[in-house]
Design a protein around this motif. Structure first.
Motif, PDB file in Angstrom:
ATOM      1  N   SER A  57      -0.401  -4.379   8.830  1.00 53.52           N
ATOM      2  CA  SER A  57      -1.672  -5.045   9.159  1.00 53.52           C
ATOM      3  C   SER A  57      -2.293  -4.428  10.407  1.00 53.52           C
ATOM      4  CB  SER A  57      -1.495  -6.555   9.305  1.00 53.52           C
ATOM      5  OG  SER A  57      -0.706  -6.851  10.407  1.00 53.52           O
ATOM      6  N   LEU A  58      -1.457  -3.977  11.335  1.00 52.19           N
ATOM      7  CA  LEU A  58      -1.987  -3.263  12.501  1.00 52.19           C
ATOM      8  C   LEU A  58      -2.619  -1.941  12.067  1.00 52.19           C
ATOM      9  CD1 LEU A  58      -2.012  -3.644  15.571  1.00 52.19           C
ATOM     10  CD2 LEU A  58       0.079  -2.318  15.697  1.00 52.19           C
ATOM     11  N   GLY A  59      -1.889  -1.221  11.207  1.00 51.60           N
ATOM     12  CA  GLY A  59      -2.350   0.096  10.775  1.00 51.60           C
ATOM     13  C   GLY A  59      -3.594   0.026   9.909  1.00 51.60           C
ATOM     14  N   ALA A  60      -3.664  -0.984   9.029  1.00 51.66           N
ATOM     15  CA  ALA A  60      -4.823  -1.094   8.146  1.00 51.66           C
ATOM     16  C   ALA A  60      -6.088  -1.318   8.965  1.00 51.66           C
ATOM     17  CB  ALA A  60      -4.627  -2.231   7.148  1.00 51.66           C
ATOM     18  N   ASP A  61      -5.985  -2.159  10.010  1.00 47.77           N
ATOM     19  CA  ASP A  61      -7.131  -2.393  10.887  1.00 47.77           C
ATOM     20  C   ASP A  61      -7.575  -1.117  11.575  1.00 47.77           C
ATOM     21  OD1 ASP A  61      -7.123  -4.991  10.318  1.00 47.77           O
ATOM     22  OD2 ASP A  61      -6.315  -5.690  12.233  1.00 47.77           O
ATOM     23  N   MET A  62      -6.587  -0.336  12.004  1.00 50.46           N
ATOM     24  CA  MET A  62      -6.906   0.832  12.828  1.00 50.46           C
ATOM     25  C   MET A  62      -7.315   2.047  12.019  1.00 50.46           C
ATOM     26  SD  MET A  62      -3.846   0.629  15.558  1.00 50.46           S
ATOM     27  CE  MET A  62      -4.089   2.283  16.172  1.00 50.46           C
ATOM     28  N   SER A  63      -6.791   2.157  10.778  1.00 46.82           N
ATOM     29  CA  SER A  63      -7.077   3.396  10.043  1.00 46.82           C
ATOM     30  C   SER A  63      -7.813   3.169   8.730  1.00 46.82           C
ATOM     31  CB  SER A  63      -5.781   4.153   9.778  1.00 46.82           C
ATOM     32  OG  SER A  63      -4.933   3.375   8.975  1.00 46.82           O
ATOM     33  N   MET A  64      -7.251   2.356   7.836  1.00 48.83           N
ATOM     34  CA  MET A  64      -7.873   2.231   6.516  1.00 48.83           C
ATOM     35  C   MET A  64      -9.294   1.682   6.617  1.00 48.83           C
ATOM     36  SD  MET A  64      -5.514   3.367   4.690  1.00 48.83           S
ATOM     37  CE  MET A  64      -5.667   2.979   2.977  1.00 48.83           C
ATOM     38  N   MET A  65      -9.478   0.652   7.474  1.00 50.35           N
ATOM     39  CA  MET A  65     -10.801   0.050   7.570  1.00 50.35           C
ATOM     40  C   MET A  65     -11.830   1.034   8.130  1.00 50.35           C
ATOM     41  SD  MET A  65      -9.920  -2.611   6.081  1.00 50.35           S
ATOM     42  CE  MET A  65     -11.533  -3.324   5.899  1.00 50.35           C
ATOM     43  N   PRO A  66     -11.583   1.661   9.297  1.00 49.57           N
ATOM     44  CA  PRO A  66     -12.604   2.602   9.787  1.00 49.57           C
ATOM     45  C   PRO A  66     -12.828   3.784   8.849  1.00 49.57           C
ATOM     46  CG  PRO A  66     -10.694   2.575  11.256  1.00 49.57           C
ATOM     47  CD  PRO A  66     -10.521   1.461  10.291  1.00 49.57           C
ATOM     48  N   MET A  67     -11.768   4.231   8.141  1.00 43.64           N
ATOM     49  CA  MET A  67     -11.953   5.359   7.234  1.00 43.64           C
ATOM     50  C   MET A  67     -12.846   4.968   6.063  1.00 43.64           C
ATOM     51  SD  MET A  67      -8.287   7.348   7.463  1.00 43.64           S
ATOM     52  CE  MET A  67      -7.890   7.126   5.891  1.00 43.64           C
ATOM     53  N   GLY A  68     -12.520   3.838   5.434  1.00 45.24           N
ATOM     54  CA  GLY A  68     -13.327   3.374   4.311  1.00 45.24           C
ATOM     55  C   GLY A  68     -14.753   3.072   4.740  1.00 45.24           C
ATOM     56  N   ASP A  69     -14.866   2.410   5.892  1.00 50.18           N
ATOM     57  CA  ASP A  69     -16.171   2.054   6.433  1.00 50.18           C
ATOM     58  C   ASP A  69     -17.006   3.297   6.704  1.00 50.18           C
ATOM     59  OD1 ASP A  69     -17.689  -0.241   7.319  1.00 50.18           O
ATOM     60  OD2 ASP A  69     -17.586   0.672   9.304  1.00 50.18           O
TER      61      ASP A  69
END
Lengths: 530, 252
Positions: A57-69
């Motif tokens: 959940s820490l990693g998804a906030d920091m990487s997956m979300m900004p990448m997808g966004d």
């Protein structure tokens, strides 16, 4: 720093511990003969789950979300320059992240009659095509989501009449592959990124969700069409087998064998996301060094988290779920499966990794109007009902259509009643709730119960995934109804107050007041400033 | 003589119209951890401050390294309300104990003076039945005037993704921490495209509370590193702050 770390640890503890406690409690009370090896693997799996969930959940906030966004923003920007260039881009993004999904490889192997590559490419094309459709829907904003969903669902049901039964099962399972823990945050963030570029804030909020829902219809339709083309081929579909009992010395070995597999699978799954992000970053996105470092570290967290989580859940939870199901079903009072199933369902949805990503995004996008807790509660109630119904079906052998058809009818009916954002979130959450926890604990639980009672595993047990994907559609929209009613009822100003303010609908200018009647001001704290 | 009477009459009717109209108002803003916003709202409501609104923000990291590792960003909630001046001190008194703002990182509550408000607000917030409580509280608190340093609020509106750079500049000039709020630019003209929507650049508002004497150095540093001339396109300004609670001098 400590506070944030503490919050993350608390979050993952509170999502995994309840379900662990229930299983532990059951193993002491209802099924005391549970093999110690299975129990040990479950406990070890729980620890891996807690760690994995925290990192993820820490990693998804920091990487997956900004990448997808970021990619979503770029896609919207590209569409501004040339309308049609985004079609191949979105298609490729959708297709490649699907090809890399580990679940899809497993699914392809389960259908030996059709070459693996055919299934994989069909499903990938389905996701690609529907990603294009959903991006175009957001950008054109002409067709409402519920109309589109109804249209496609009707198409799915129509096609399913012409397709062999086995293909039907494969098709619906294929719909689940787009809801893996990598694809969900990525597609969701992509949708939010595309929607965020719109002028109208309200519309952007509504359009932020719904992409996951649309994308999971793609593979169903694609496999159904494939089934029609291959309708004269005999296929056998063997969903999966569960390894059951272990002795304590095998416990460590099982985990050791599990790790390398998931190390490889998760790396493969993350690869296309990273590759697409790399291409966008080099060609147009050009994020700053600071953001990039955060994304790289976030990816590392995501990777570690997913490996720990998937190993823990697949190795540790699957045997326990299967054993519990069969042991409880063998009891004389096997109706107890229903309340236990409901209890397990209520707490298990919190342990789905993508659920946290969804809840958090919903809170963020709506500015706190739909809090995480409300989402969590609605999902828990929904999944609780679905597991209860699934257990009822295991016990009685009732057809799943008795529940699915009314369920979808209610869900679609509600979509005309509730605020649009709730519909979009609800249809997304259906896929999100039926993630790895459902596949590795609830499904084996149902399979165990079903085989102990001598039912047909393929028809009676497998329905649980479809049920878990359906009930949140209803409960989240019910949350929407509740929200709408509350909104109508609250009055900012009473009638008495309104009548009081009628004569003076002017602006009170403190500066002019000050000069007019100095000394009459009750509190004069700040005049001394000047 | 005549003239005076007219003046007096005007004043009387003005006062009769509503005594509350002369009361000054302040904007109260509380920044607390996500999930504790309802506590703030309850406190405000218990003081008959009904016009509360919330938005989400996040606390900025206190160092670059911690930010890279994603360890120092905390989800925050901002609660805004309007309050008559004489009620502010009572609210602050209670906030100290009820919201645990004294503890480091417990949250911040501050007030901003207003220059004008809609005339429709005072009738709702100031009623005869409330004023008794106000007065009794007022007496008790008359002695405890403002203490400590004077603060100001620096607001920077910049392109999304530059928070770290802005905070780095601000920290080097003496700022301790800040809060970011997501925003979107509207009415951006030249983004019209064939799909018929306008591209809206995403923005971020960074709020930094700062002692008055540190304001200029911090603002200069932000302007240098992230001003309009840079790619951050930062627009910055500061707003006066009256009362403040919960800002630890050593740690935020």
């Amino acid at each position: 720093m400590r506070k944030n770390l503490k919050a993350k640890i608390m979050e993952s503890l509170s999502s995994v511990l309840p379900i662990s406690a229930i299983v532990l409690l059951l193993s002491f009370t209802l099924v005391p003969q549970m093999p110690i090896g299975t129990l040990m693997m479950f406990m070890l799996g729980s620890i891996l789950l807690i760690l994995g969930m925290g990192f993820f959940s820490l990693g998804a906030d920091m990487s997956m979300m900004p990448m997808g966004d970021g990619i979503g923003n770029e896609v919207a920007r590209i569409s501004g320059k040339s309308k049609w260039r985004i079609i191949p881009i979105c298609f490729l993004i959708g297709a490649f992240i699907t090809i890399a999904e580990p679940d899809l490889q497993v699914l392809a192997r389960q259908v030996p009659a059709v070459p693996d590559a055919v299934i994989i490419l069909t499903v990938a094309a389905g996701v690609g095509a529907f990603l294009v459709i959903s991006v175009l829907r957001t950008l054109l904003s002409k067709i409402s989501l519920n109309r589109l969903l109804v249209g496609f669902y009707v198409l799915v049901f129509l096609l399913s009449a012409f397709v062999p039964k086995e293909f039907l099962a494969v098709a619906f399972d294929a719909g689940g592959v787009t809801t893996g823990p990598i694809t969900v945050p990525f597609i969701m963030a992509l949708g939010i990124g595309v929607a965020a570029m719109q002028r109208n804030g309200k519309k952007a909020e509504e359009d932020s969700f719904g992409m996951v829902a649309l994308c999971s219809i793609g593979p169903i339709l694609a496999v159904l069409i494939m089934g029609m083309c291959l309708s004269n081929t005999e296929i056998s579909y063997t969903p999966f087998t569960v390894t059951t009992v272990f002795f304590s010395q095998e416990v460590g070995l099982q985990f050791l064998n599990g790790f390398p597999m998931y190390i490889k699978e998760v790396a493969l799954g993350l690869l296309p996301v990273i590759a697409f992000f790399g291409i966008f970053q080099i060609t147009s996105l050009r994020l700053k060094k600071e953001s990039l470092i955060r994304i790289v570290i976030g990816l590392l967290y995501t990777y570690i988290g997913l490996v720990l989580f998937l190993t823990g859940v697949n190795v540790g939870f699957m045997p326990a779920g299967n054993y519990l199901g069969s042991a409880i079903a063998e009891q004389g009072y096997n109706w107890i499966l229903i309340p236990i199933g409901m209890l397990v369902g209520y707490f298990i949805v919190a342990a789905e990794p993508a659920v946290h990503v969804l809840n958090k995004q919903v809170e963020e996008i709506t500015g706190g109007a739909i809090p995480q807790k409300a989402m969590q509660l609605s999902l828990s109630i929904g999944v609780s009902f679905s597991v209860g119904i699934a257990m009822l079906r295991v016990l009685t052998g009732m057809s799943i259509l008795w529940f699915l058809i009314p369920g979808y009818a209610v869900a679609i009916g509600l979509s005309w009643k509730v605020p649009k954002i709730f519909t979009a979130v609800a249809f997304d959450s259906g896929g999100v709730a039926s993630g790895p926890m459902t596949a590795t604990f609830l499904l084996p639980f149902a399979m165990g119960a079903c085989s102990a009672l001598g039912g047909d595993v393929l028809t009676d047990a497998f329905g649980i995934v479809a049920m878990v994907a359906m009930t949140p559609l209803v409960t989240i929209q019910c949350l929407g109804l509740f929200y709408q009613r509350k909104l109508r009822r609250t009055k900012e100003v009473t009638d008495a107050e309104a009548s009081l303010m009628a004569p003076e609908d002017d602006i009170i200018d403190f500066d002019s007041l000050e000069t007019a009647n100095l000394g009459n001001i009750p509190n004069s704290g700040e005049e001394s400033d000047e | 003589m005549n003239n005076k009477d007219v003046l007096k009459g005007e004043k009387d009717t003005g006062l009769k119209k509503n005594l509350a109209a002369v009361e000054r108002f302040k904007l109260l803003i509380a920044i607390v951890d996500r999930g504790r916003g309802t506590k703030v709202v309850n406190l405000f409501r218990s003081h008959h401050l009904h016009f509360d609104f919330a938005c989400l923000g996040s606390g900025t990291a206190s160092s670059r390294i911690l930010s890279y590792f994603g360890l120092d960003e905390t989800a925050k909630e901002l609660v805004w309300t309007l309050s008559p001046c004489r009620r502010v001190r009572a609210v602050f008194q209670e906030a100290k104990t009820q919201l645990k703002l004294q503890k480091p990182g417990g949250g911040i509550l501050f007030s901003v003076p207003l220059s004008a408000i809609s005339g429709q607000i005072p009738p709702v917030l100031i009623k005869p039945e409330y004023s008794k409580e106000d007065e009794s509280v007022d007496e008790n608190l008359n002695g405890s005037q403002k203490k400590g340093r004077a603060y100001e609020l620096i607001l920077t509106i910049a392109n999304r993704g530059f928070t770290d750079r802005i905070m780095e500049a601000a920290r080097n000039a003496g700022a301790k921490g800040g809060t970011t709020i997501s925003a979107r630019r509207v009415g951006y003209e030249d983004g019209e495209n064939p799909f018929g929507f306008t591209l809206q650049p995403e923005k971020e508002i960074i709020a930094i509370l700062i002692p008055k004497e540190d304001k200029l150095p911090v603002m200069r540093a932000i302007n240098r590193e992230a001003g309009l001339k840079t790619e951050c396109r930062g627009i910055l300004f500061s707003v006066p702050v009256d009362d403040i609670l919960g800002l630890q001098e050593e740690d935020i």
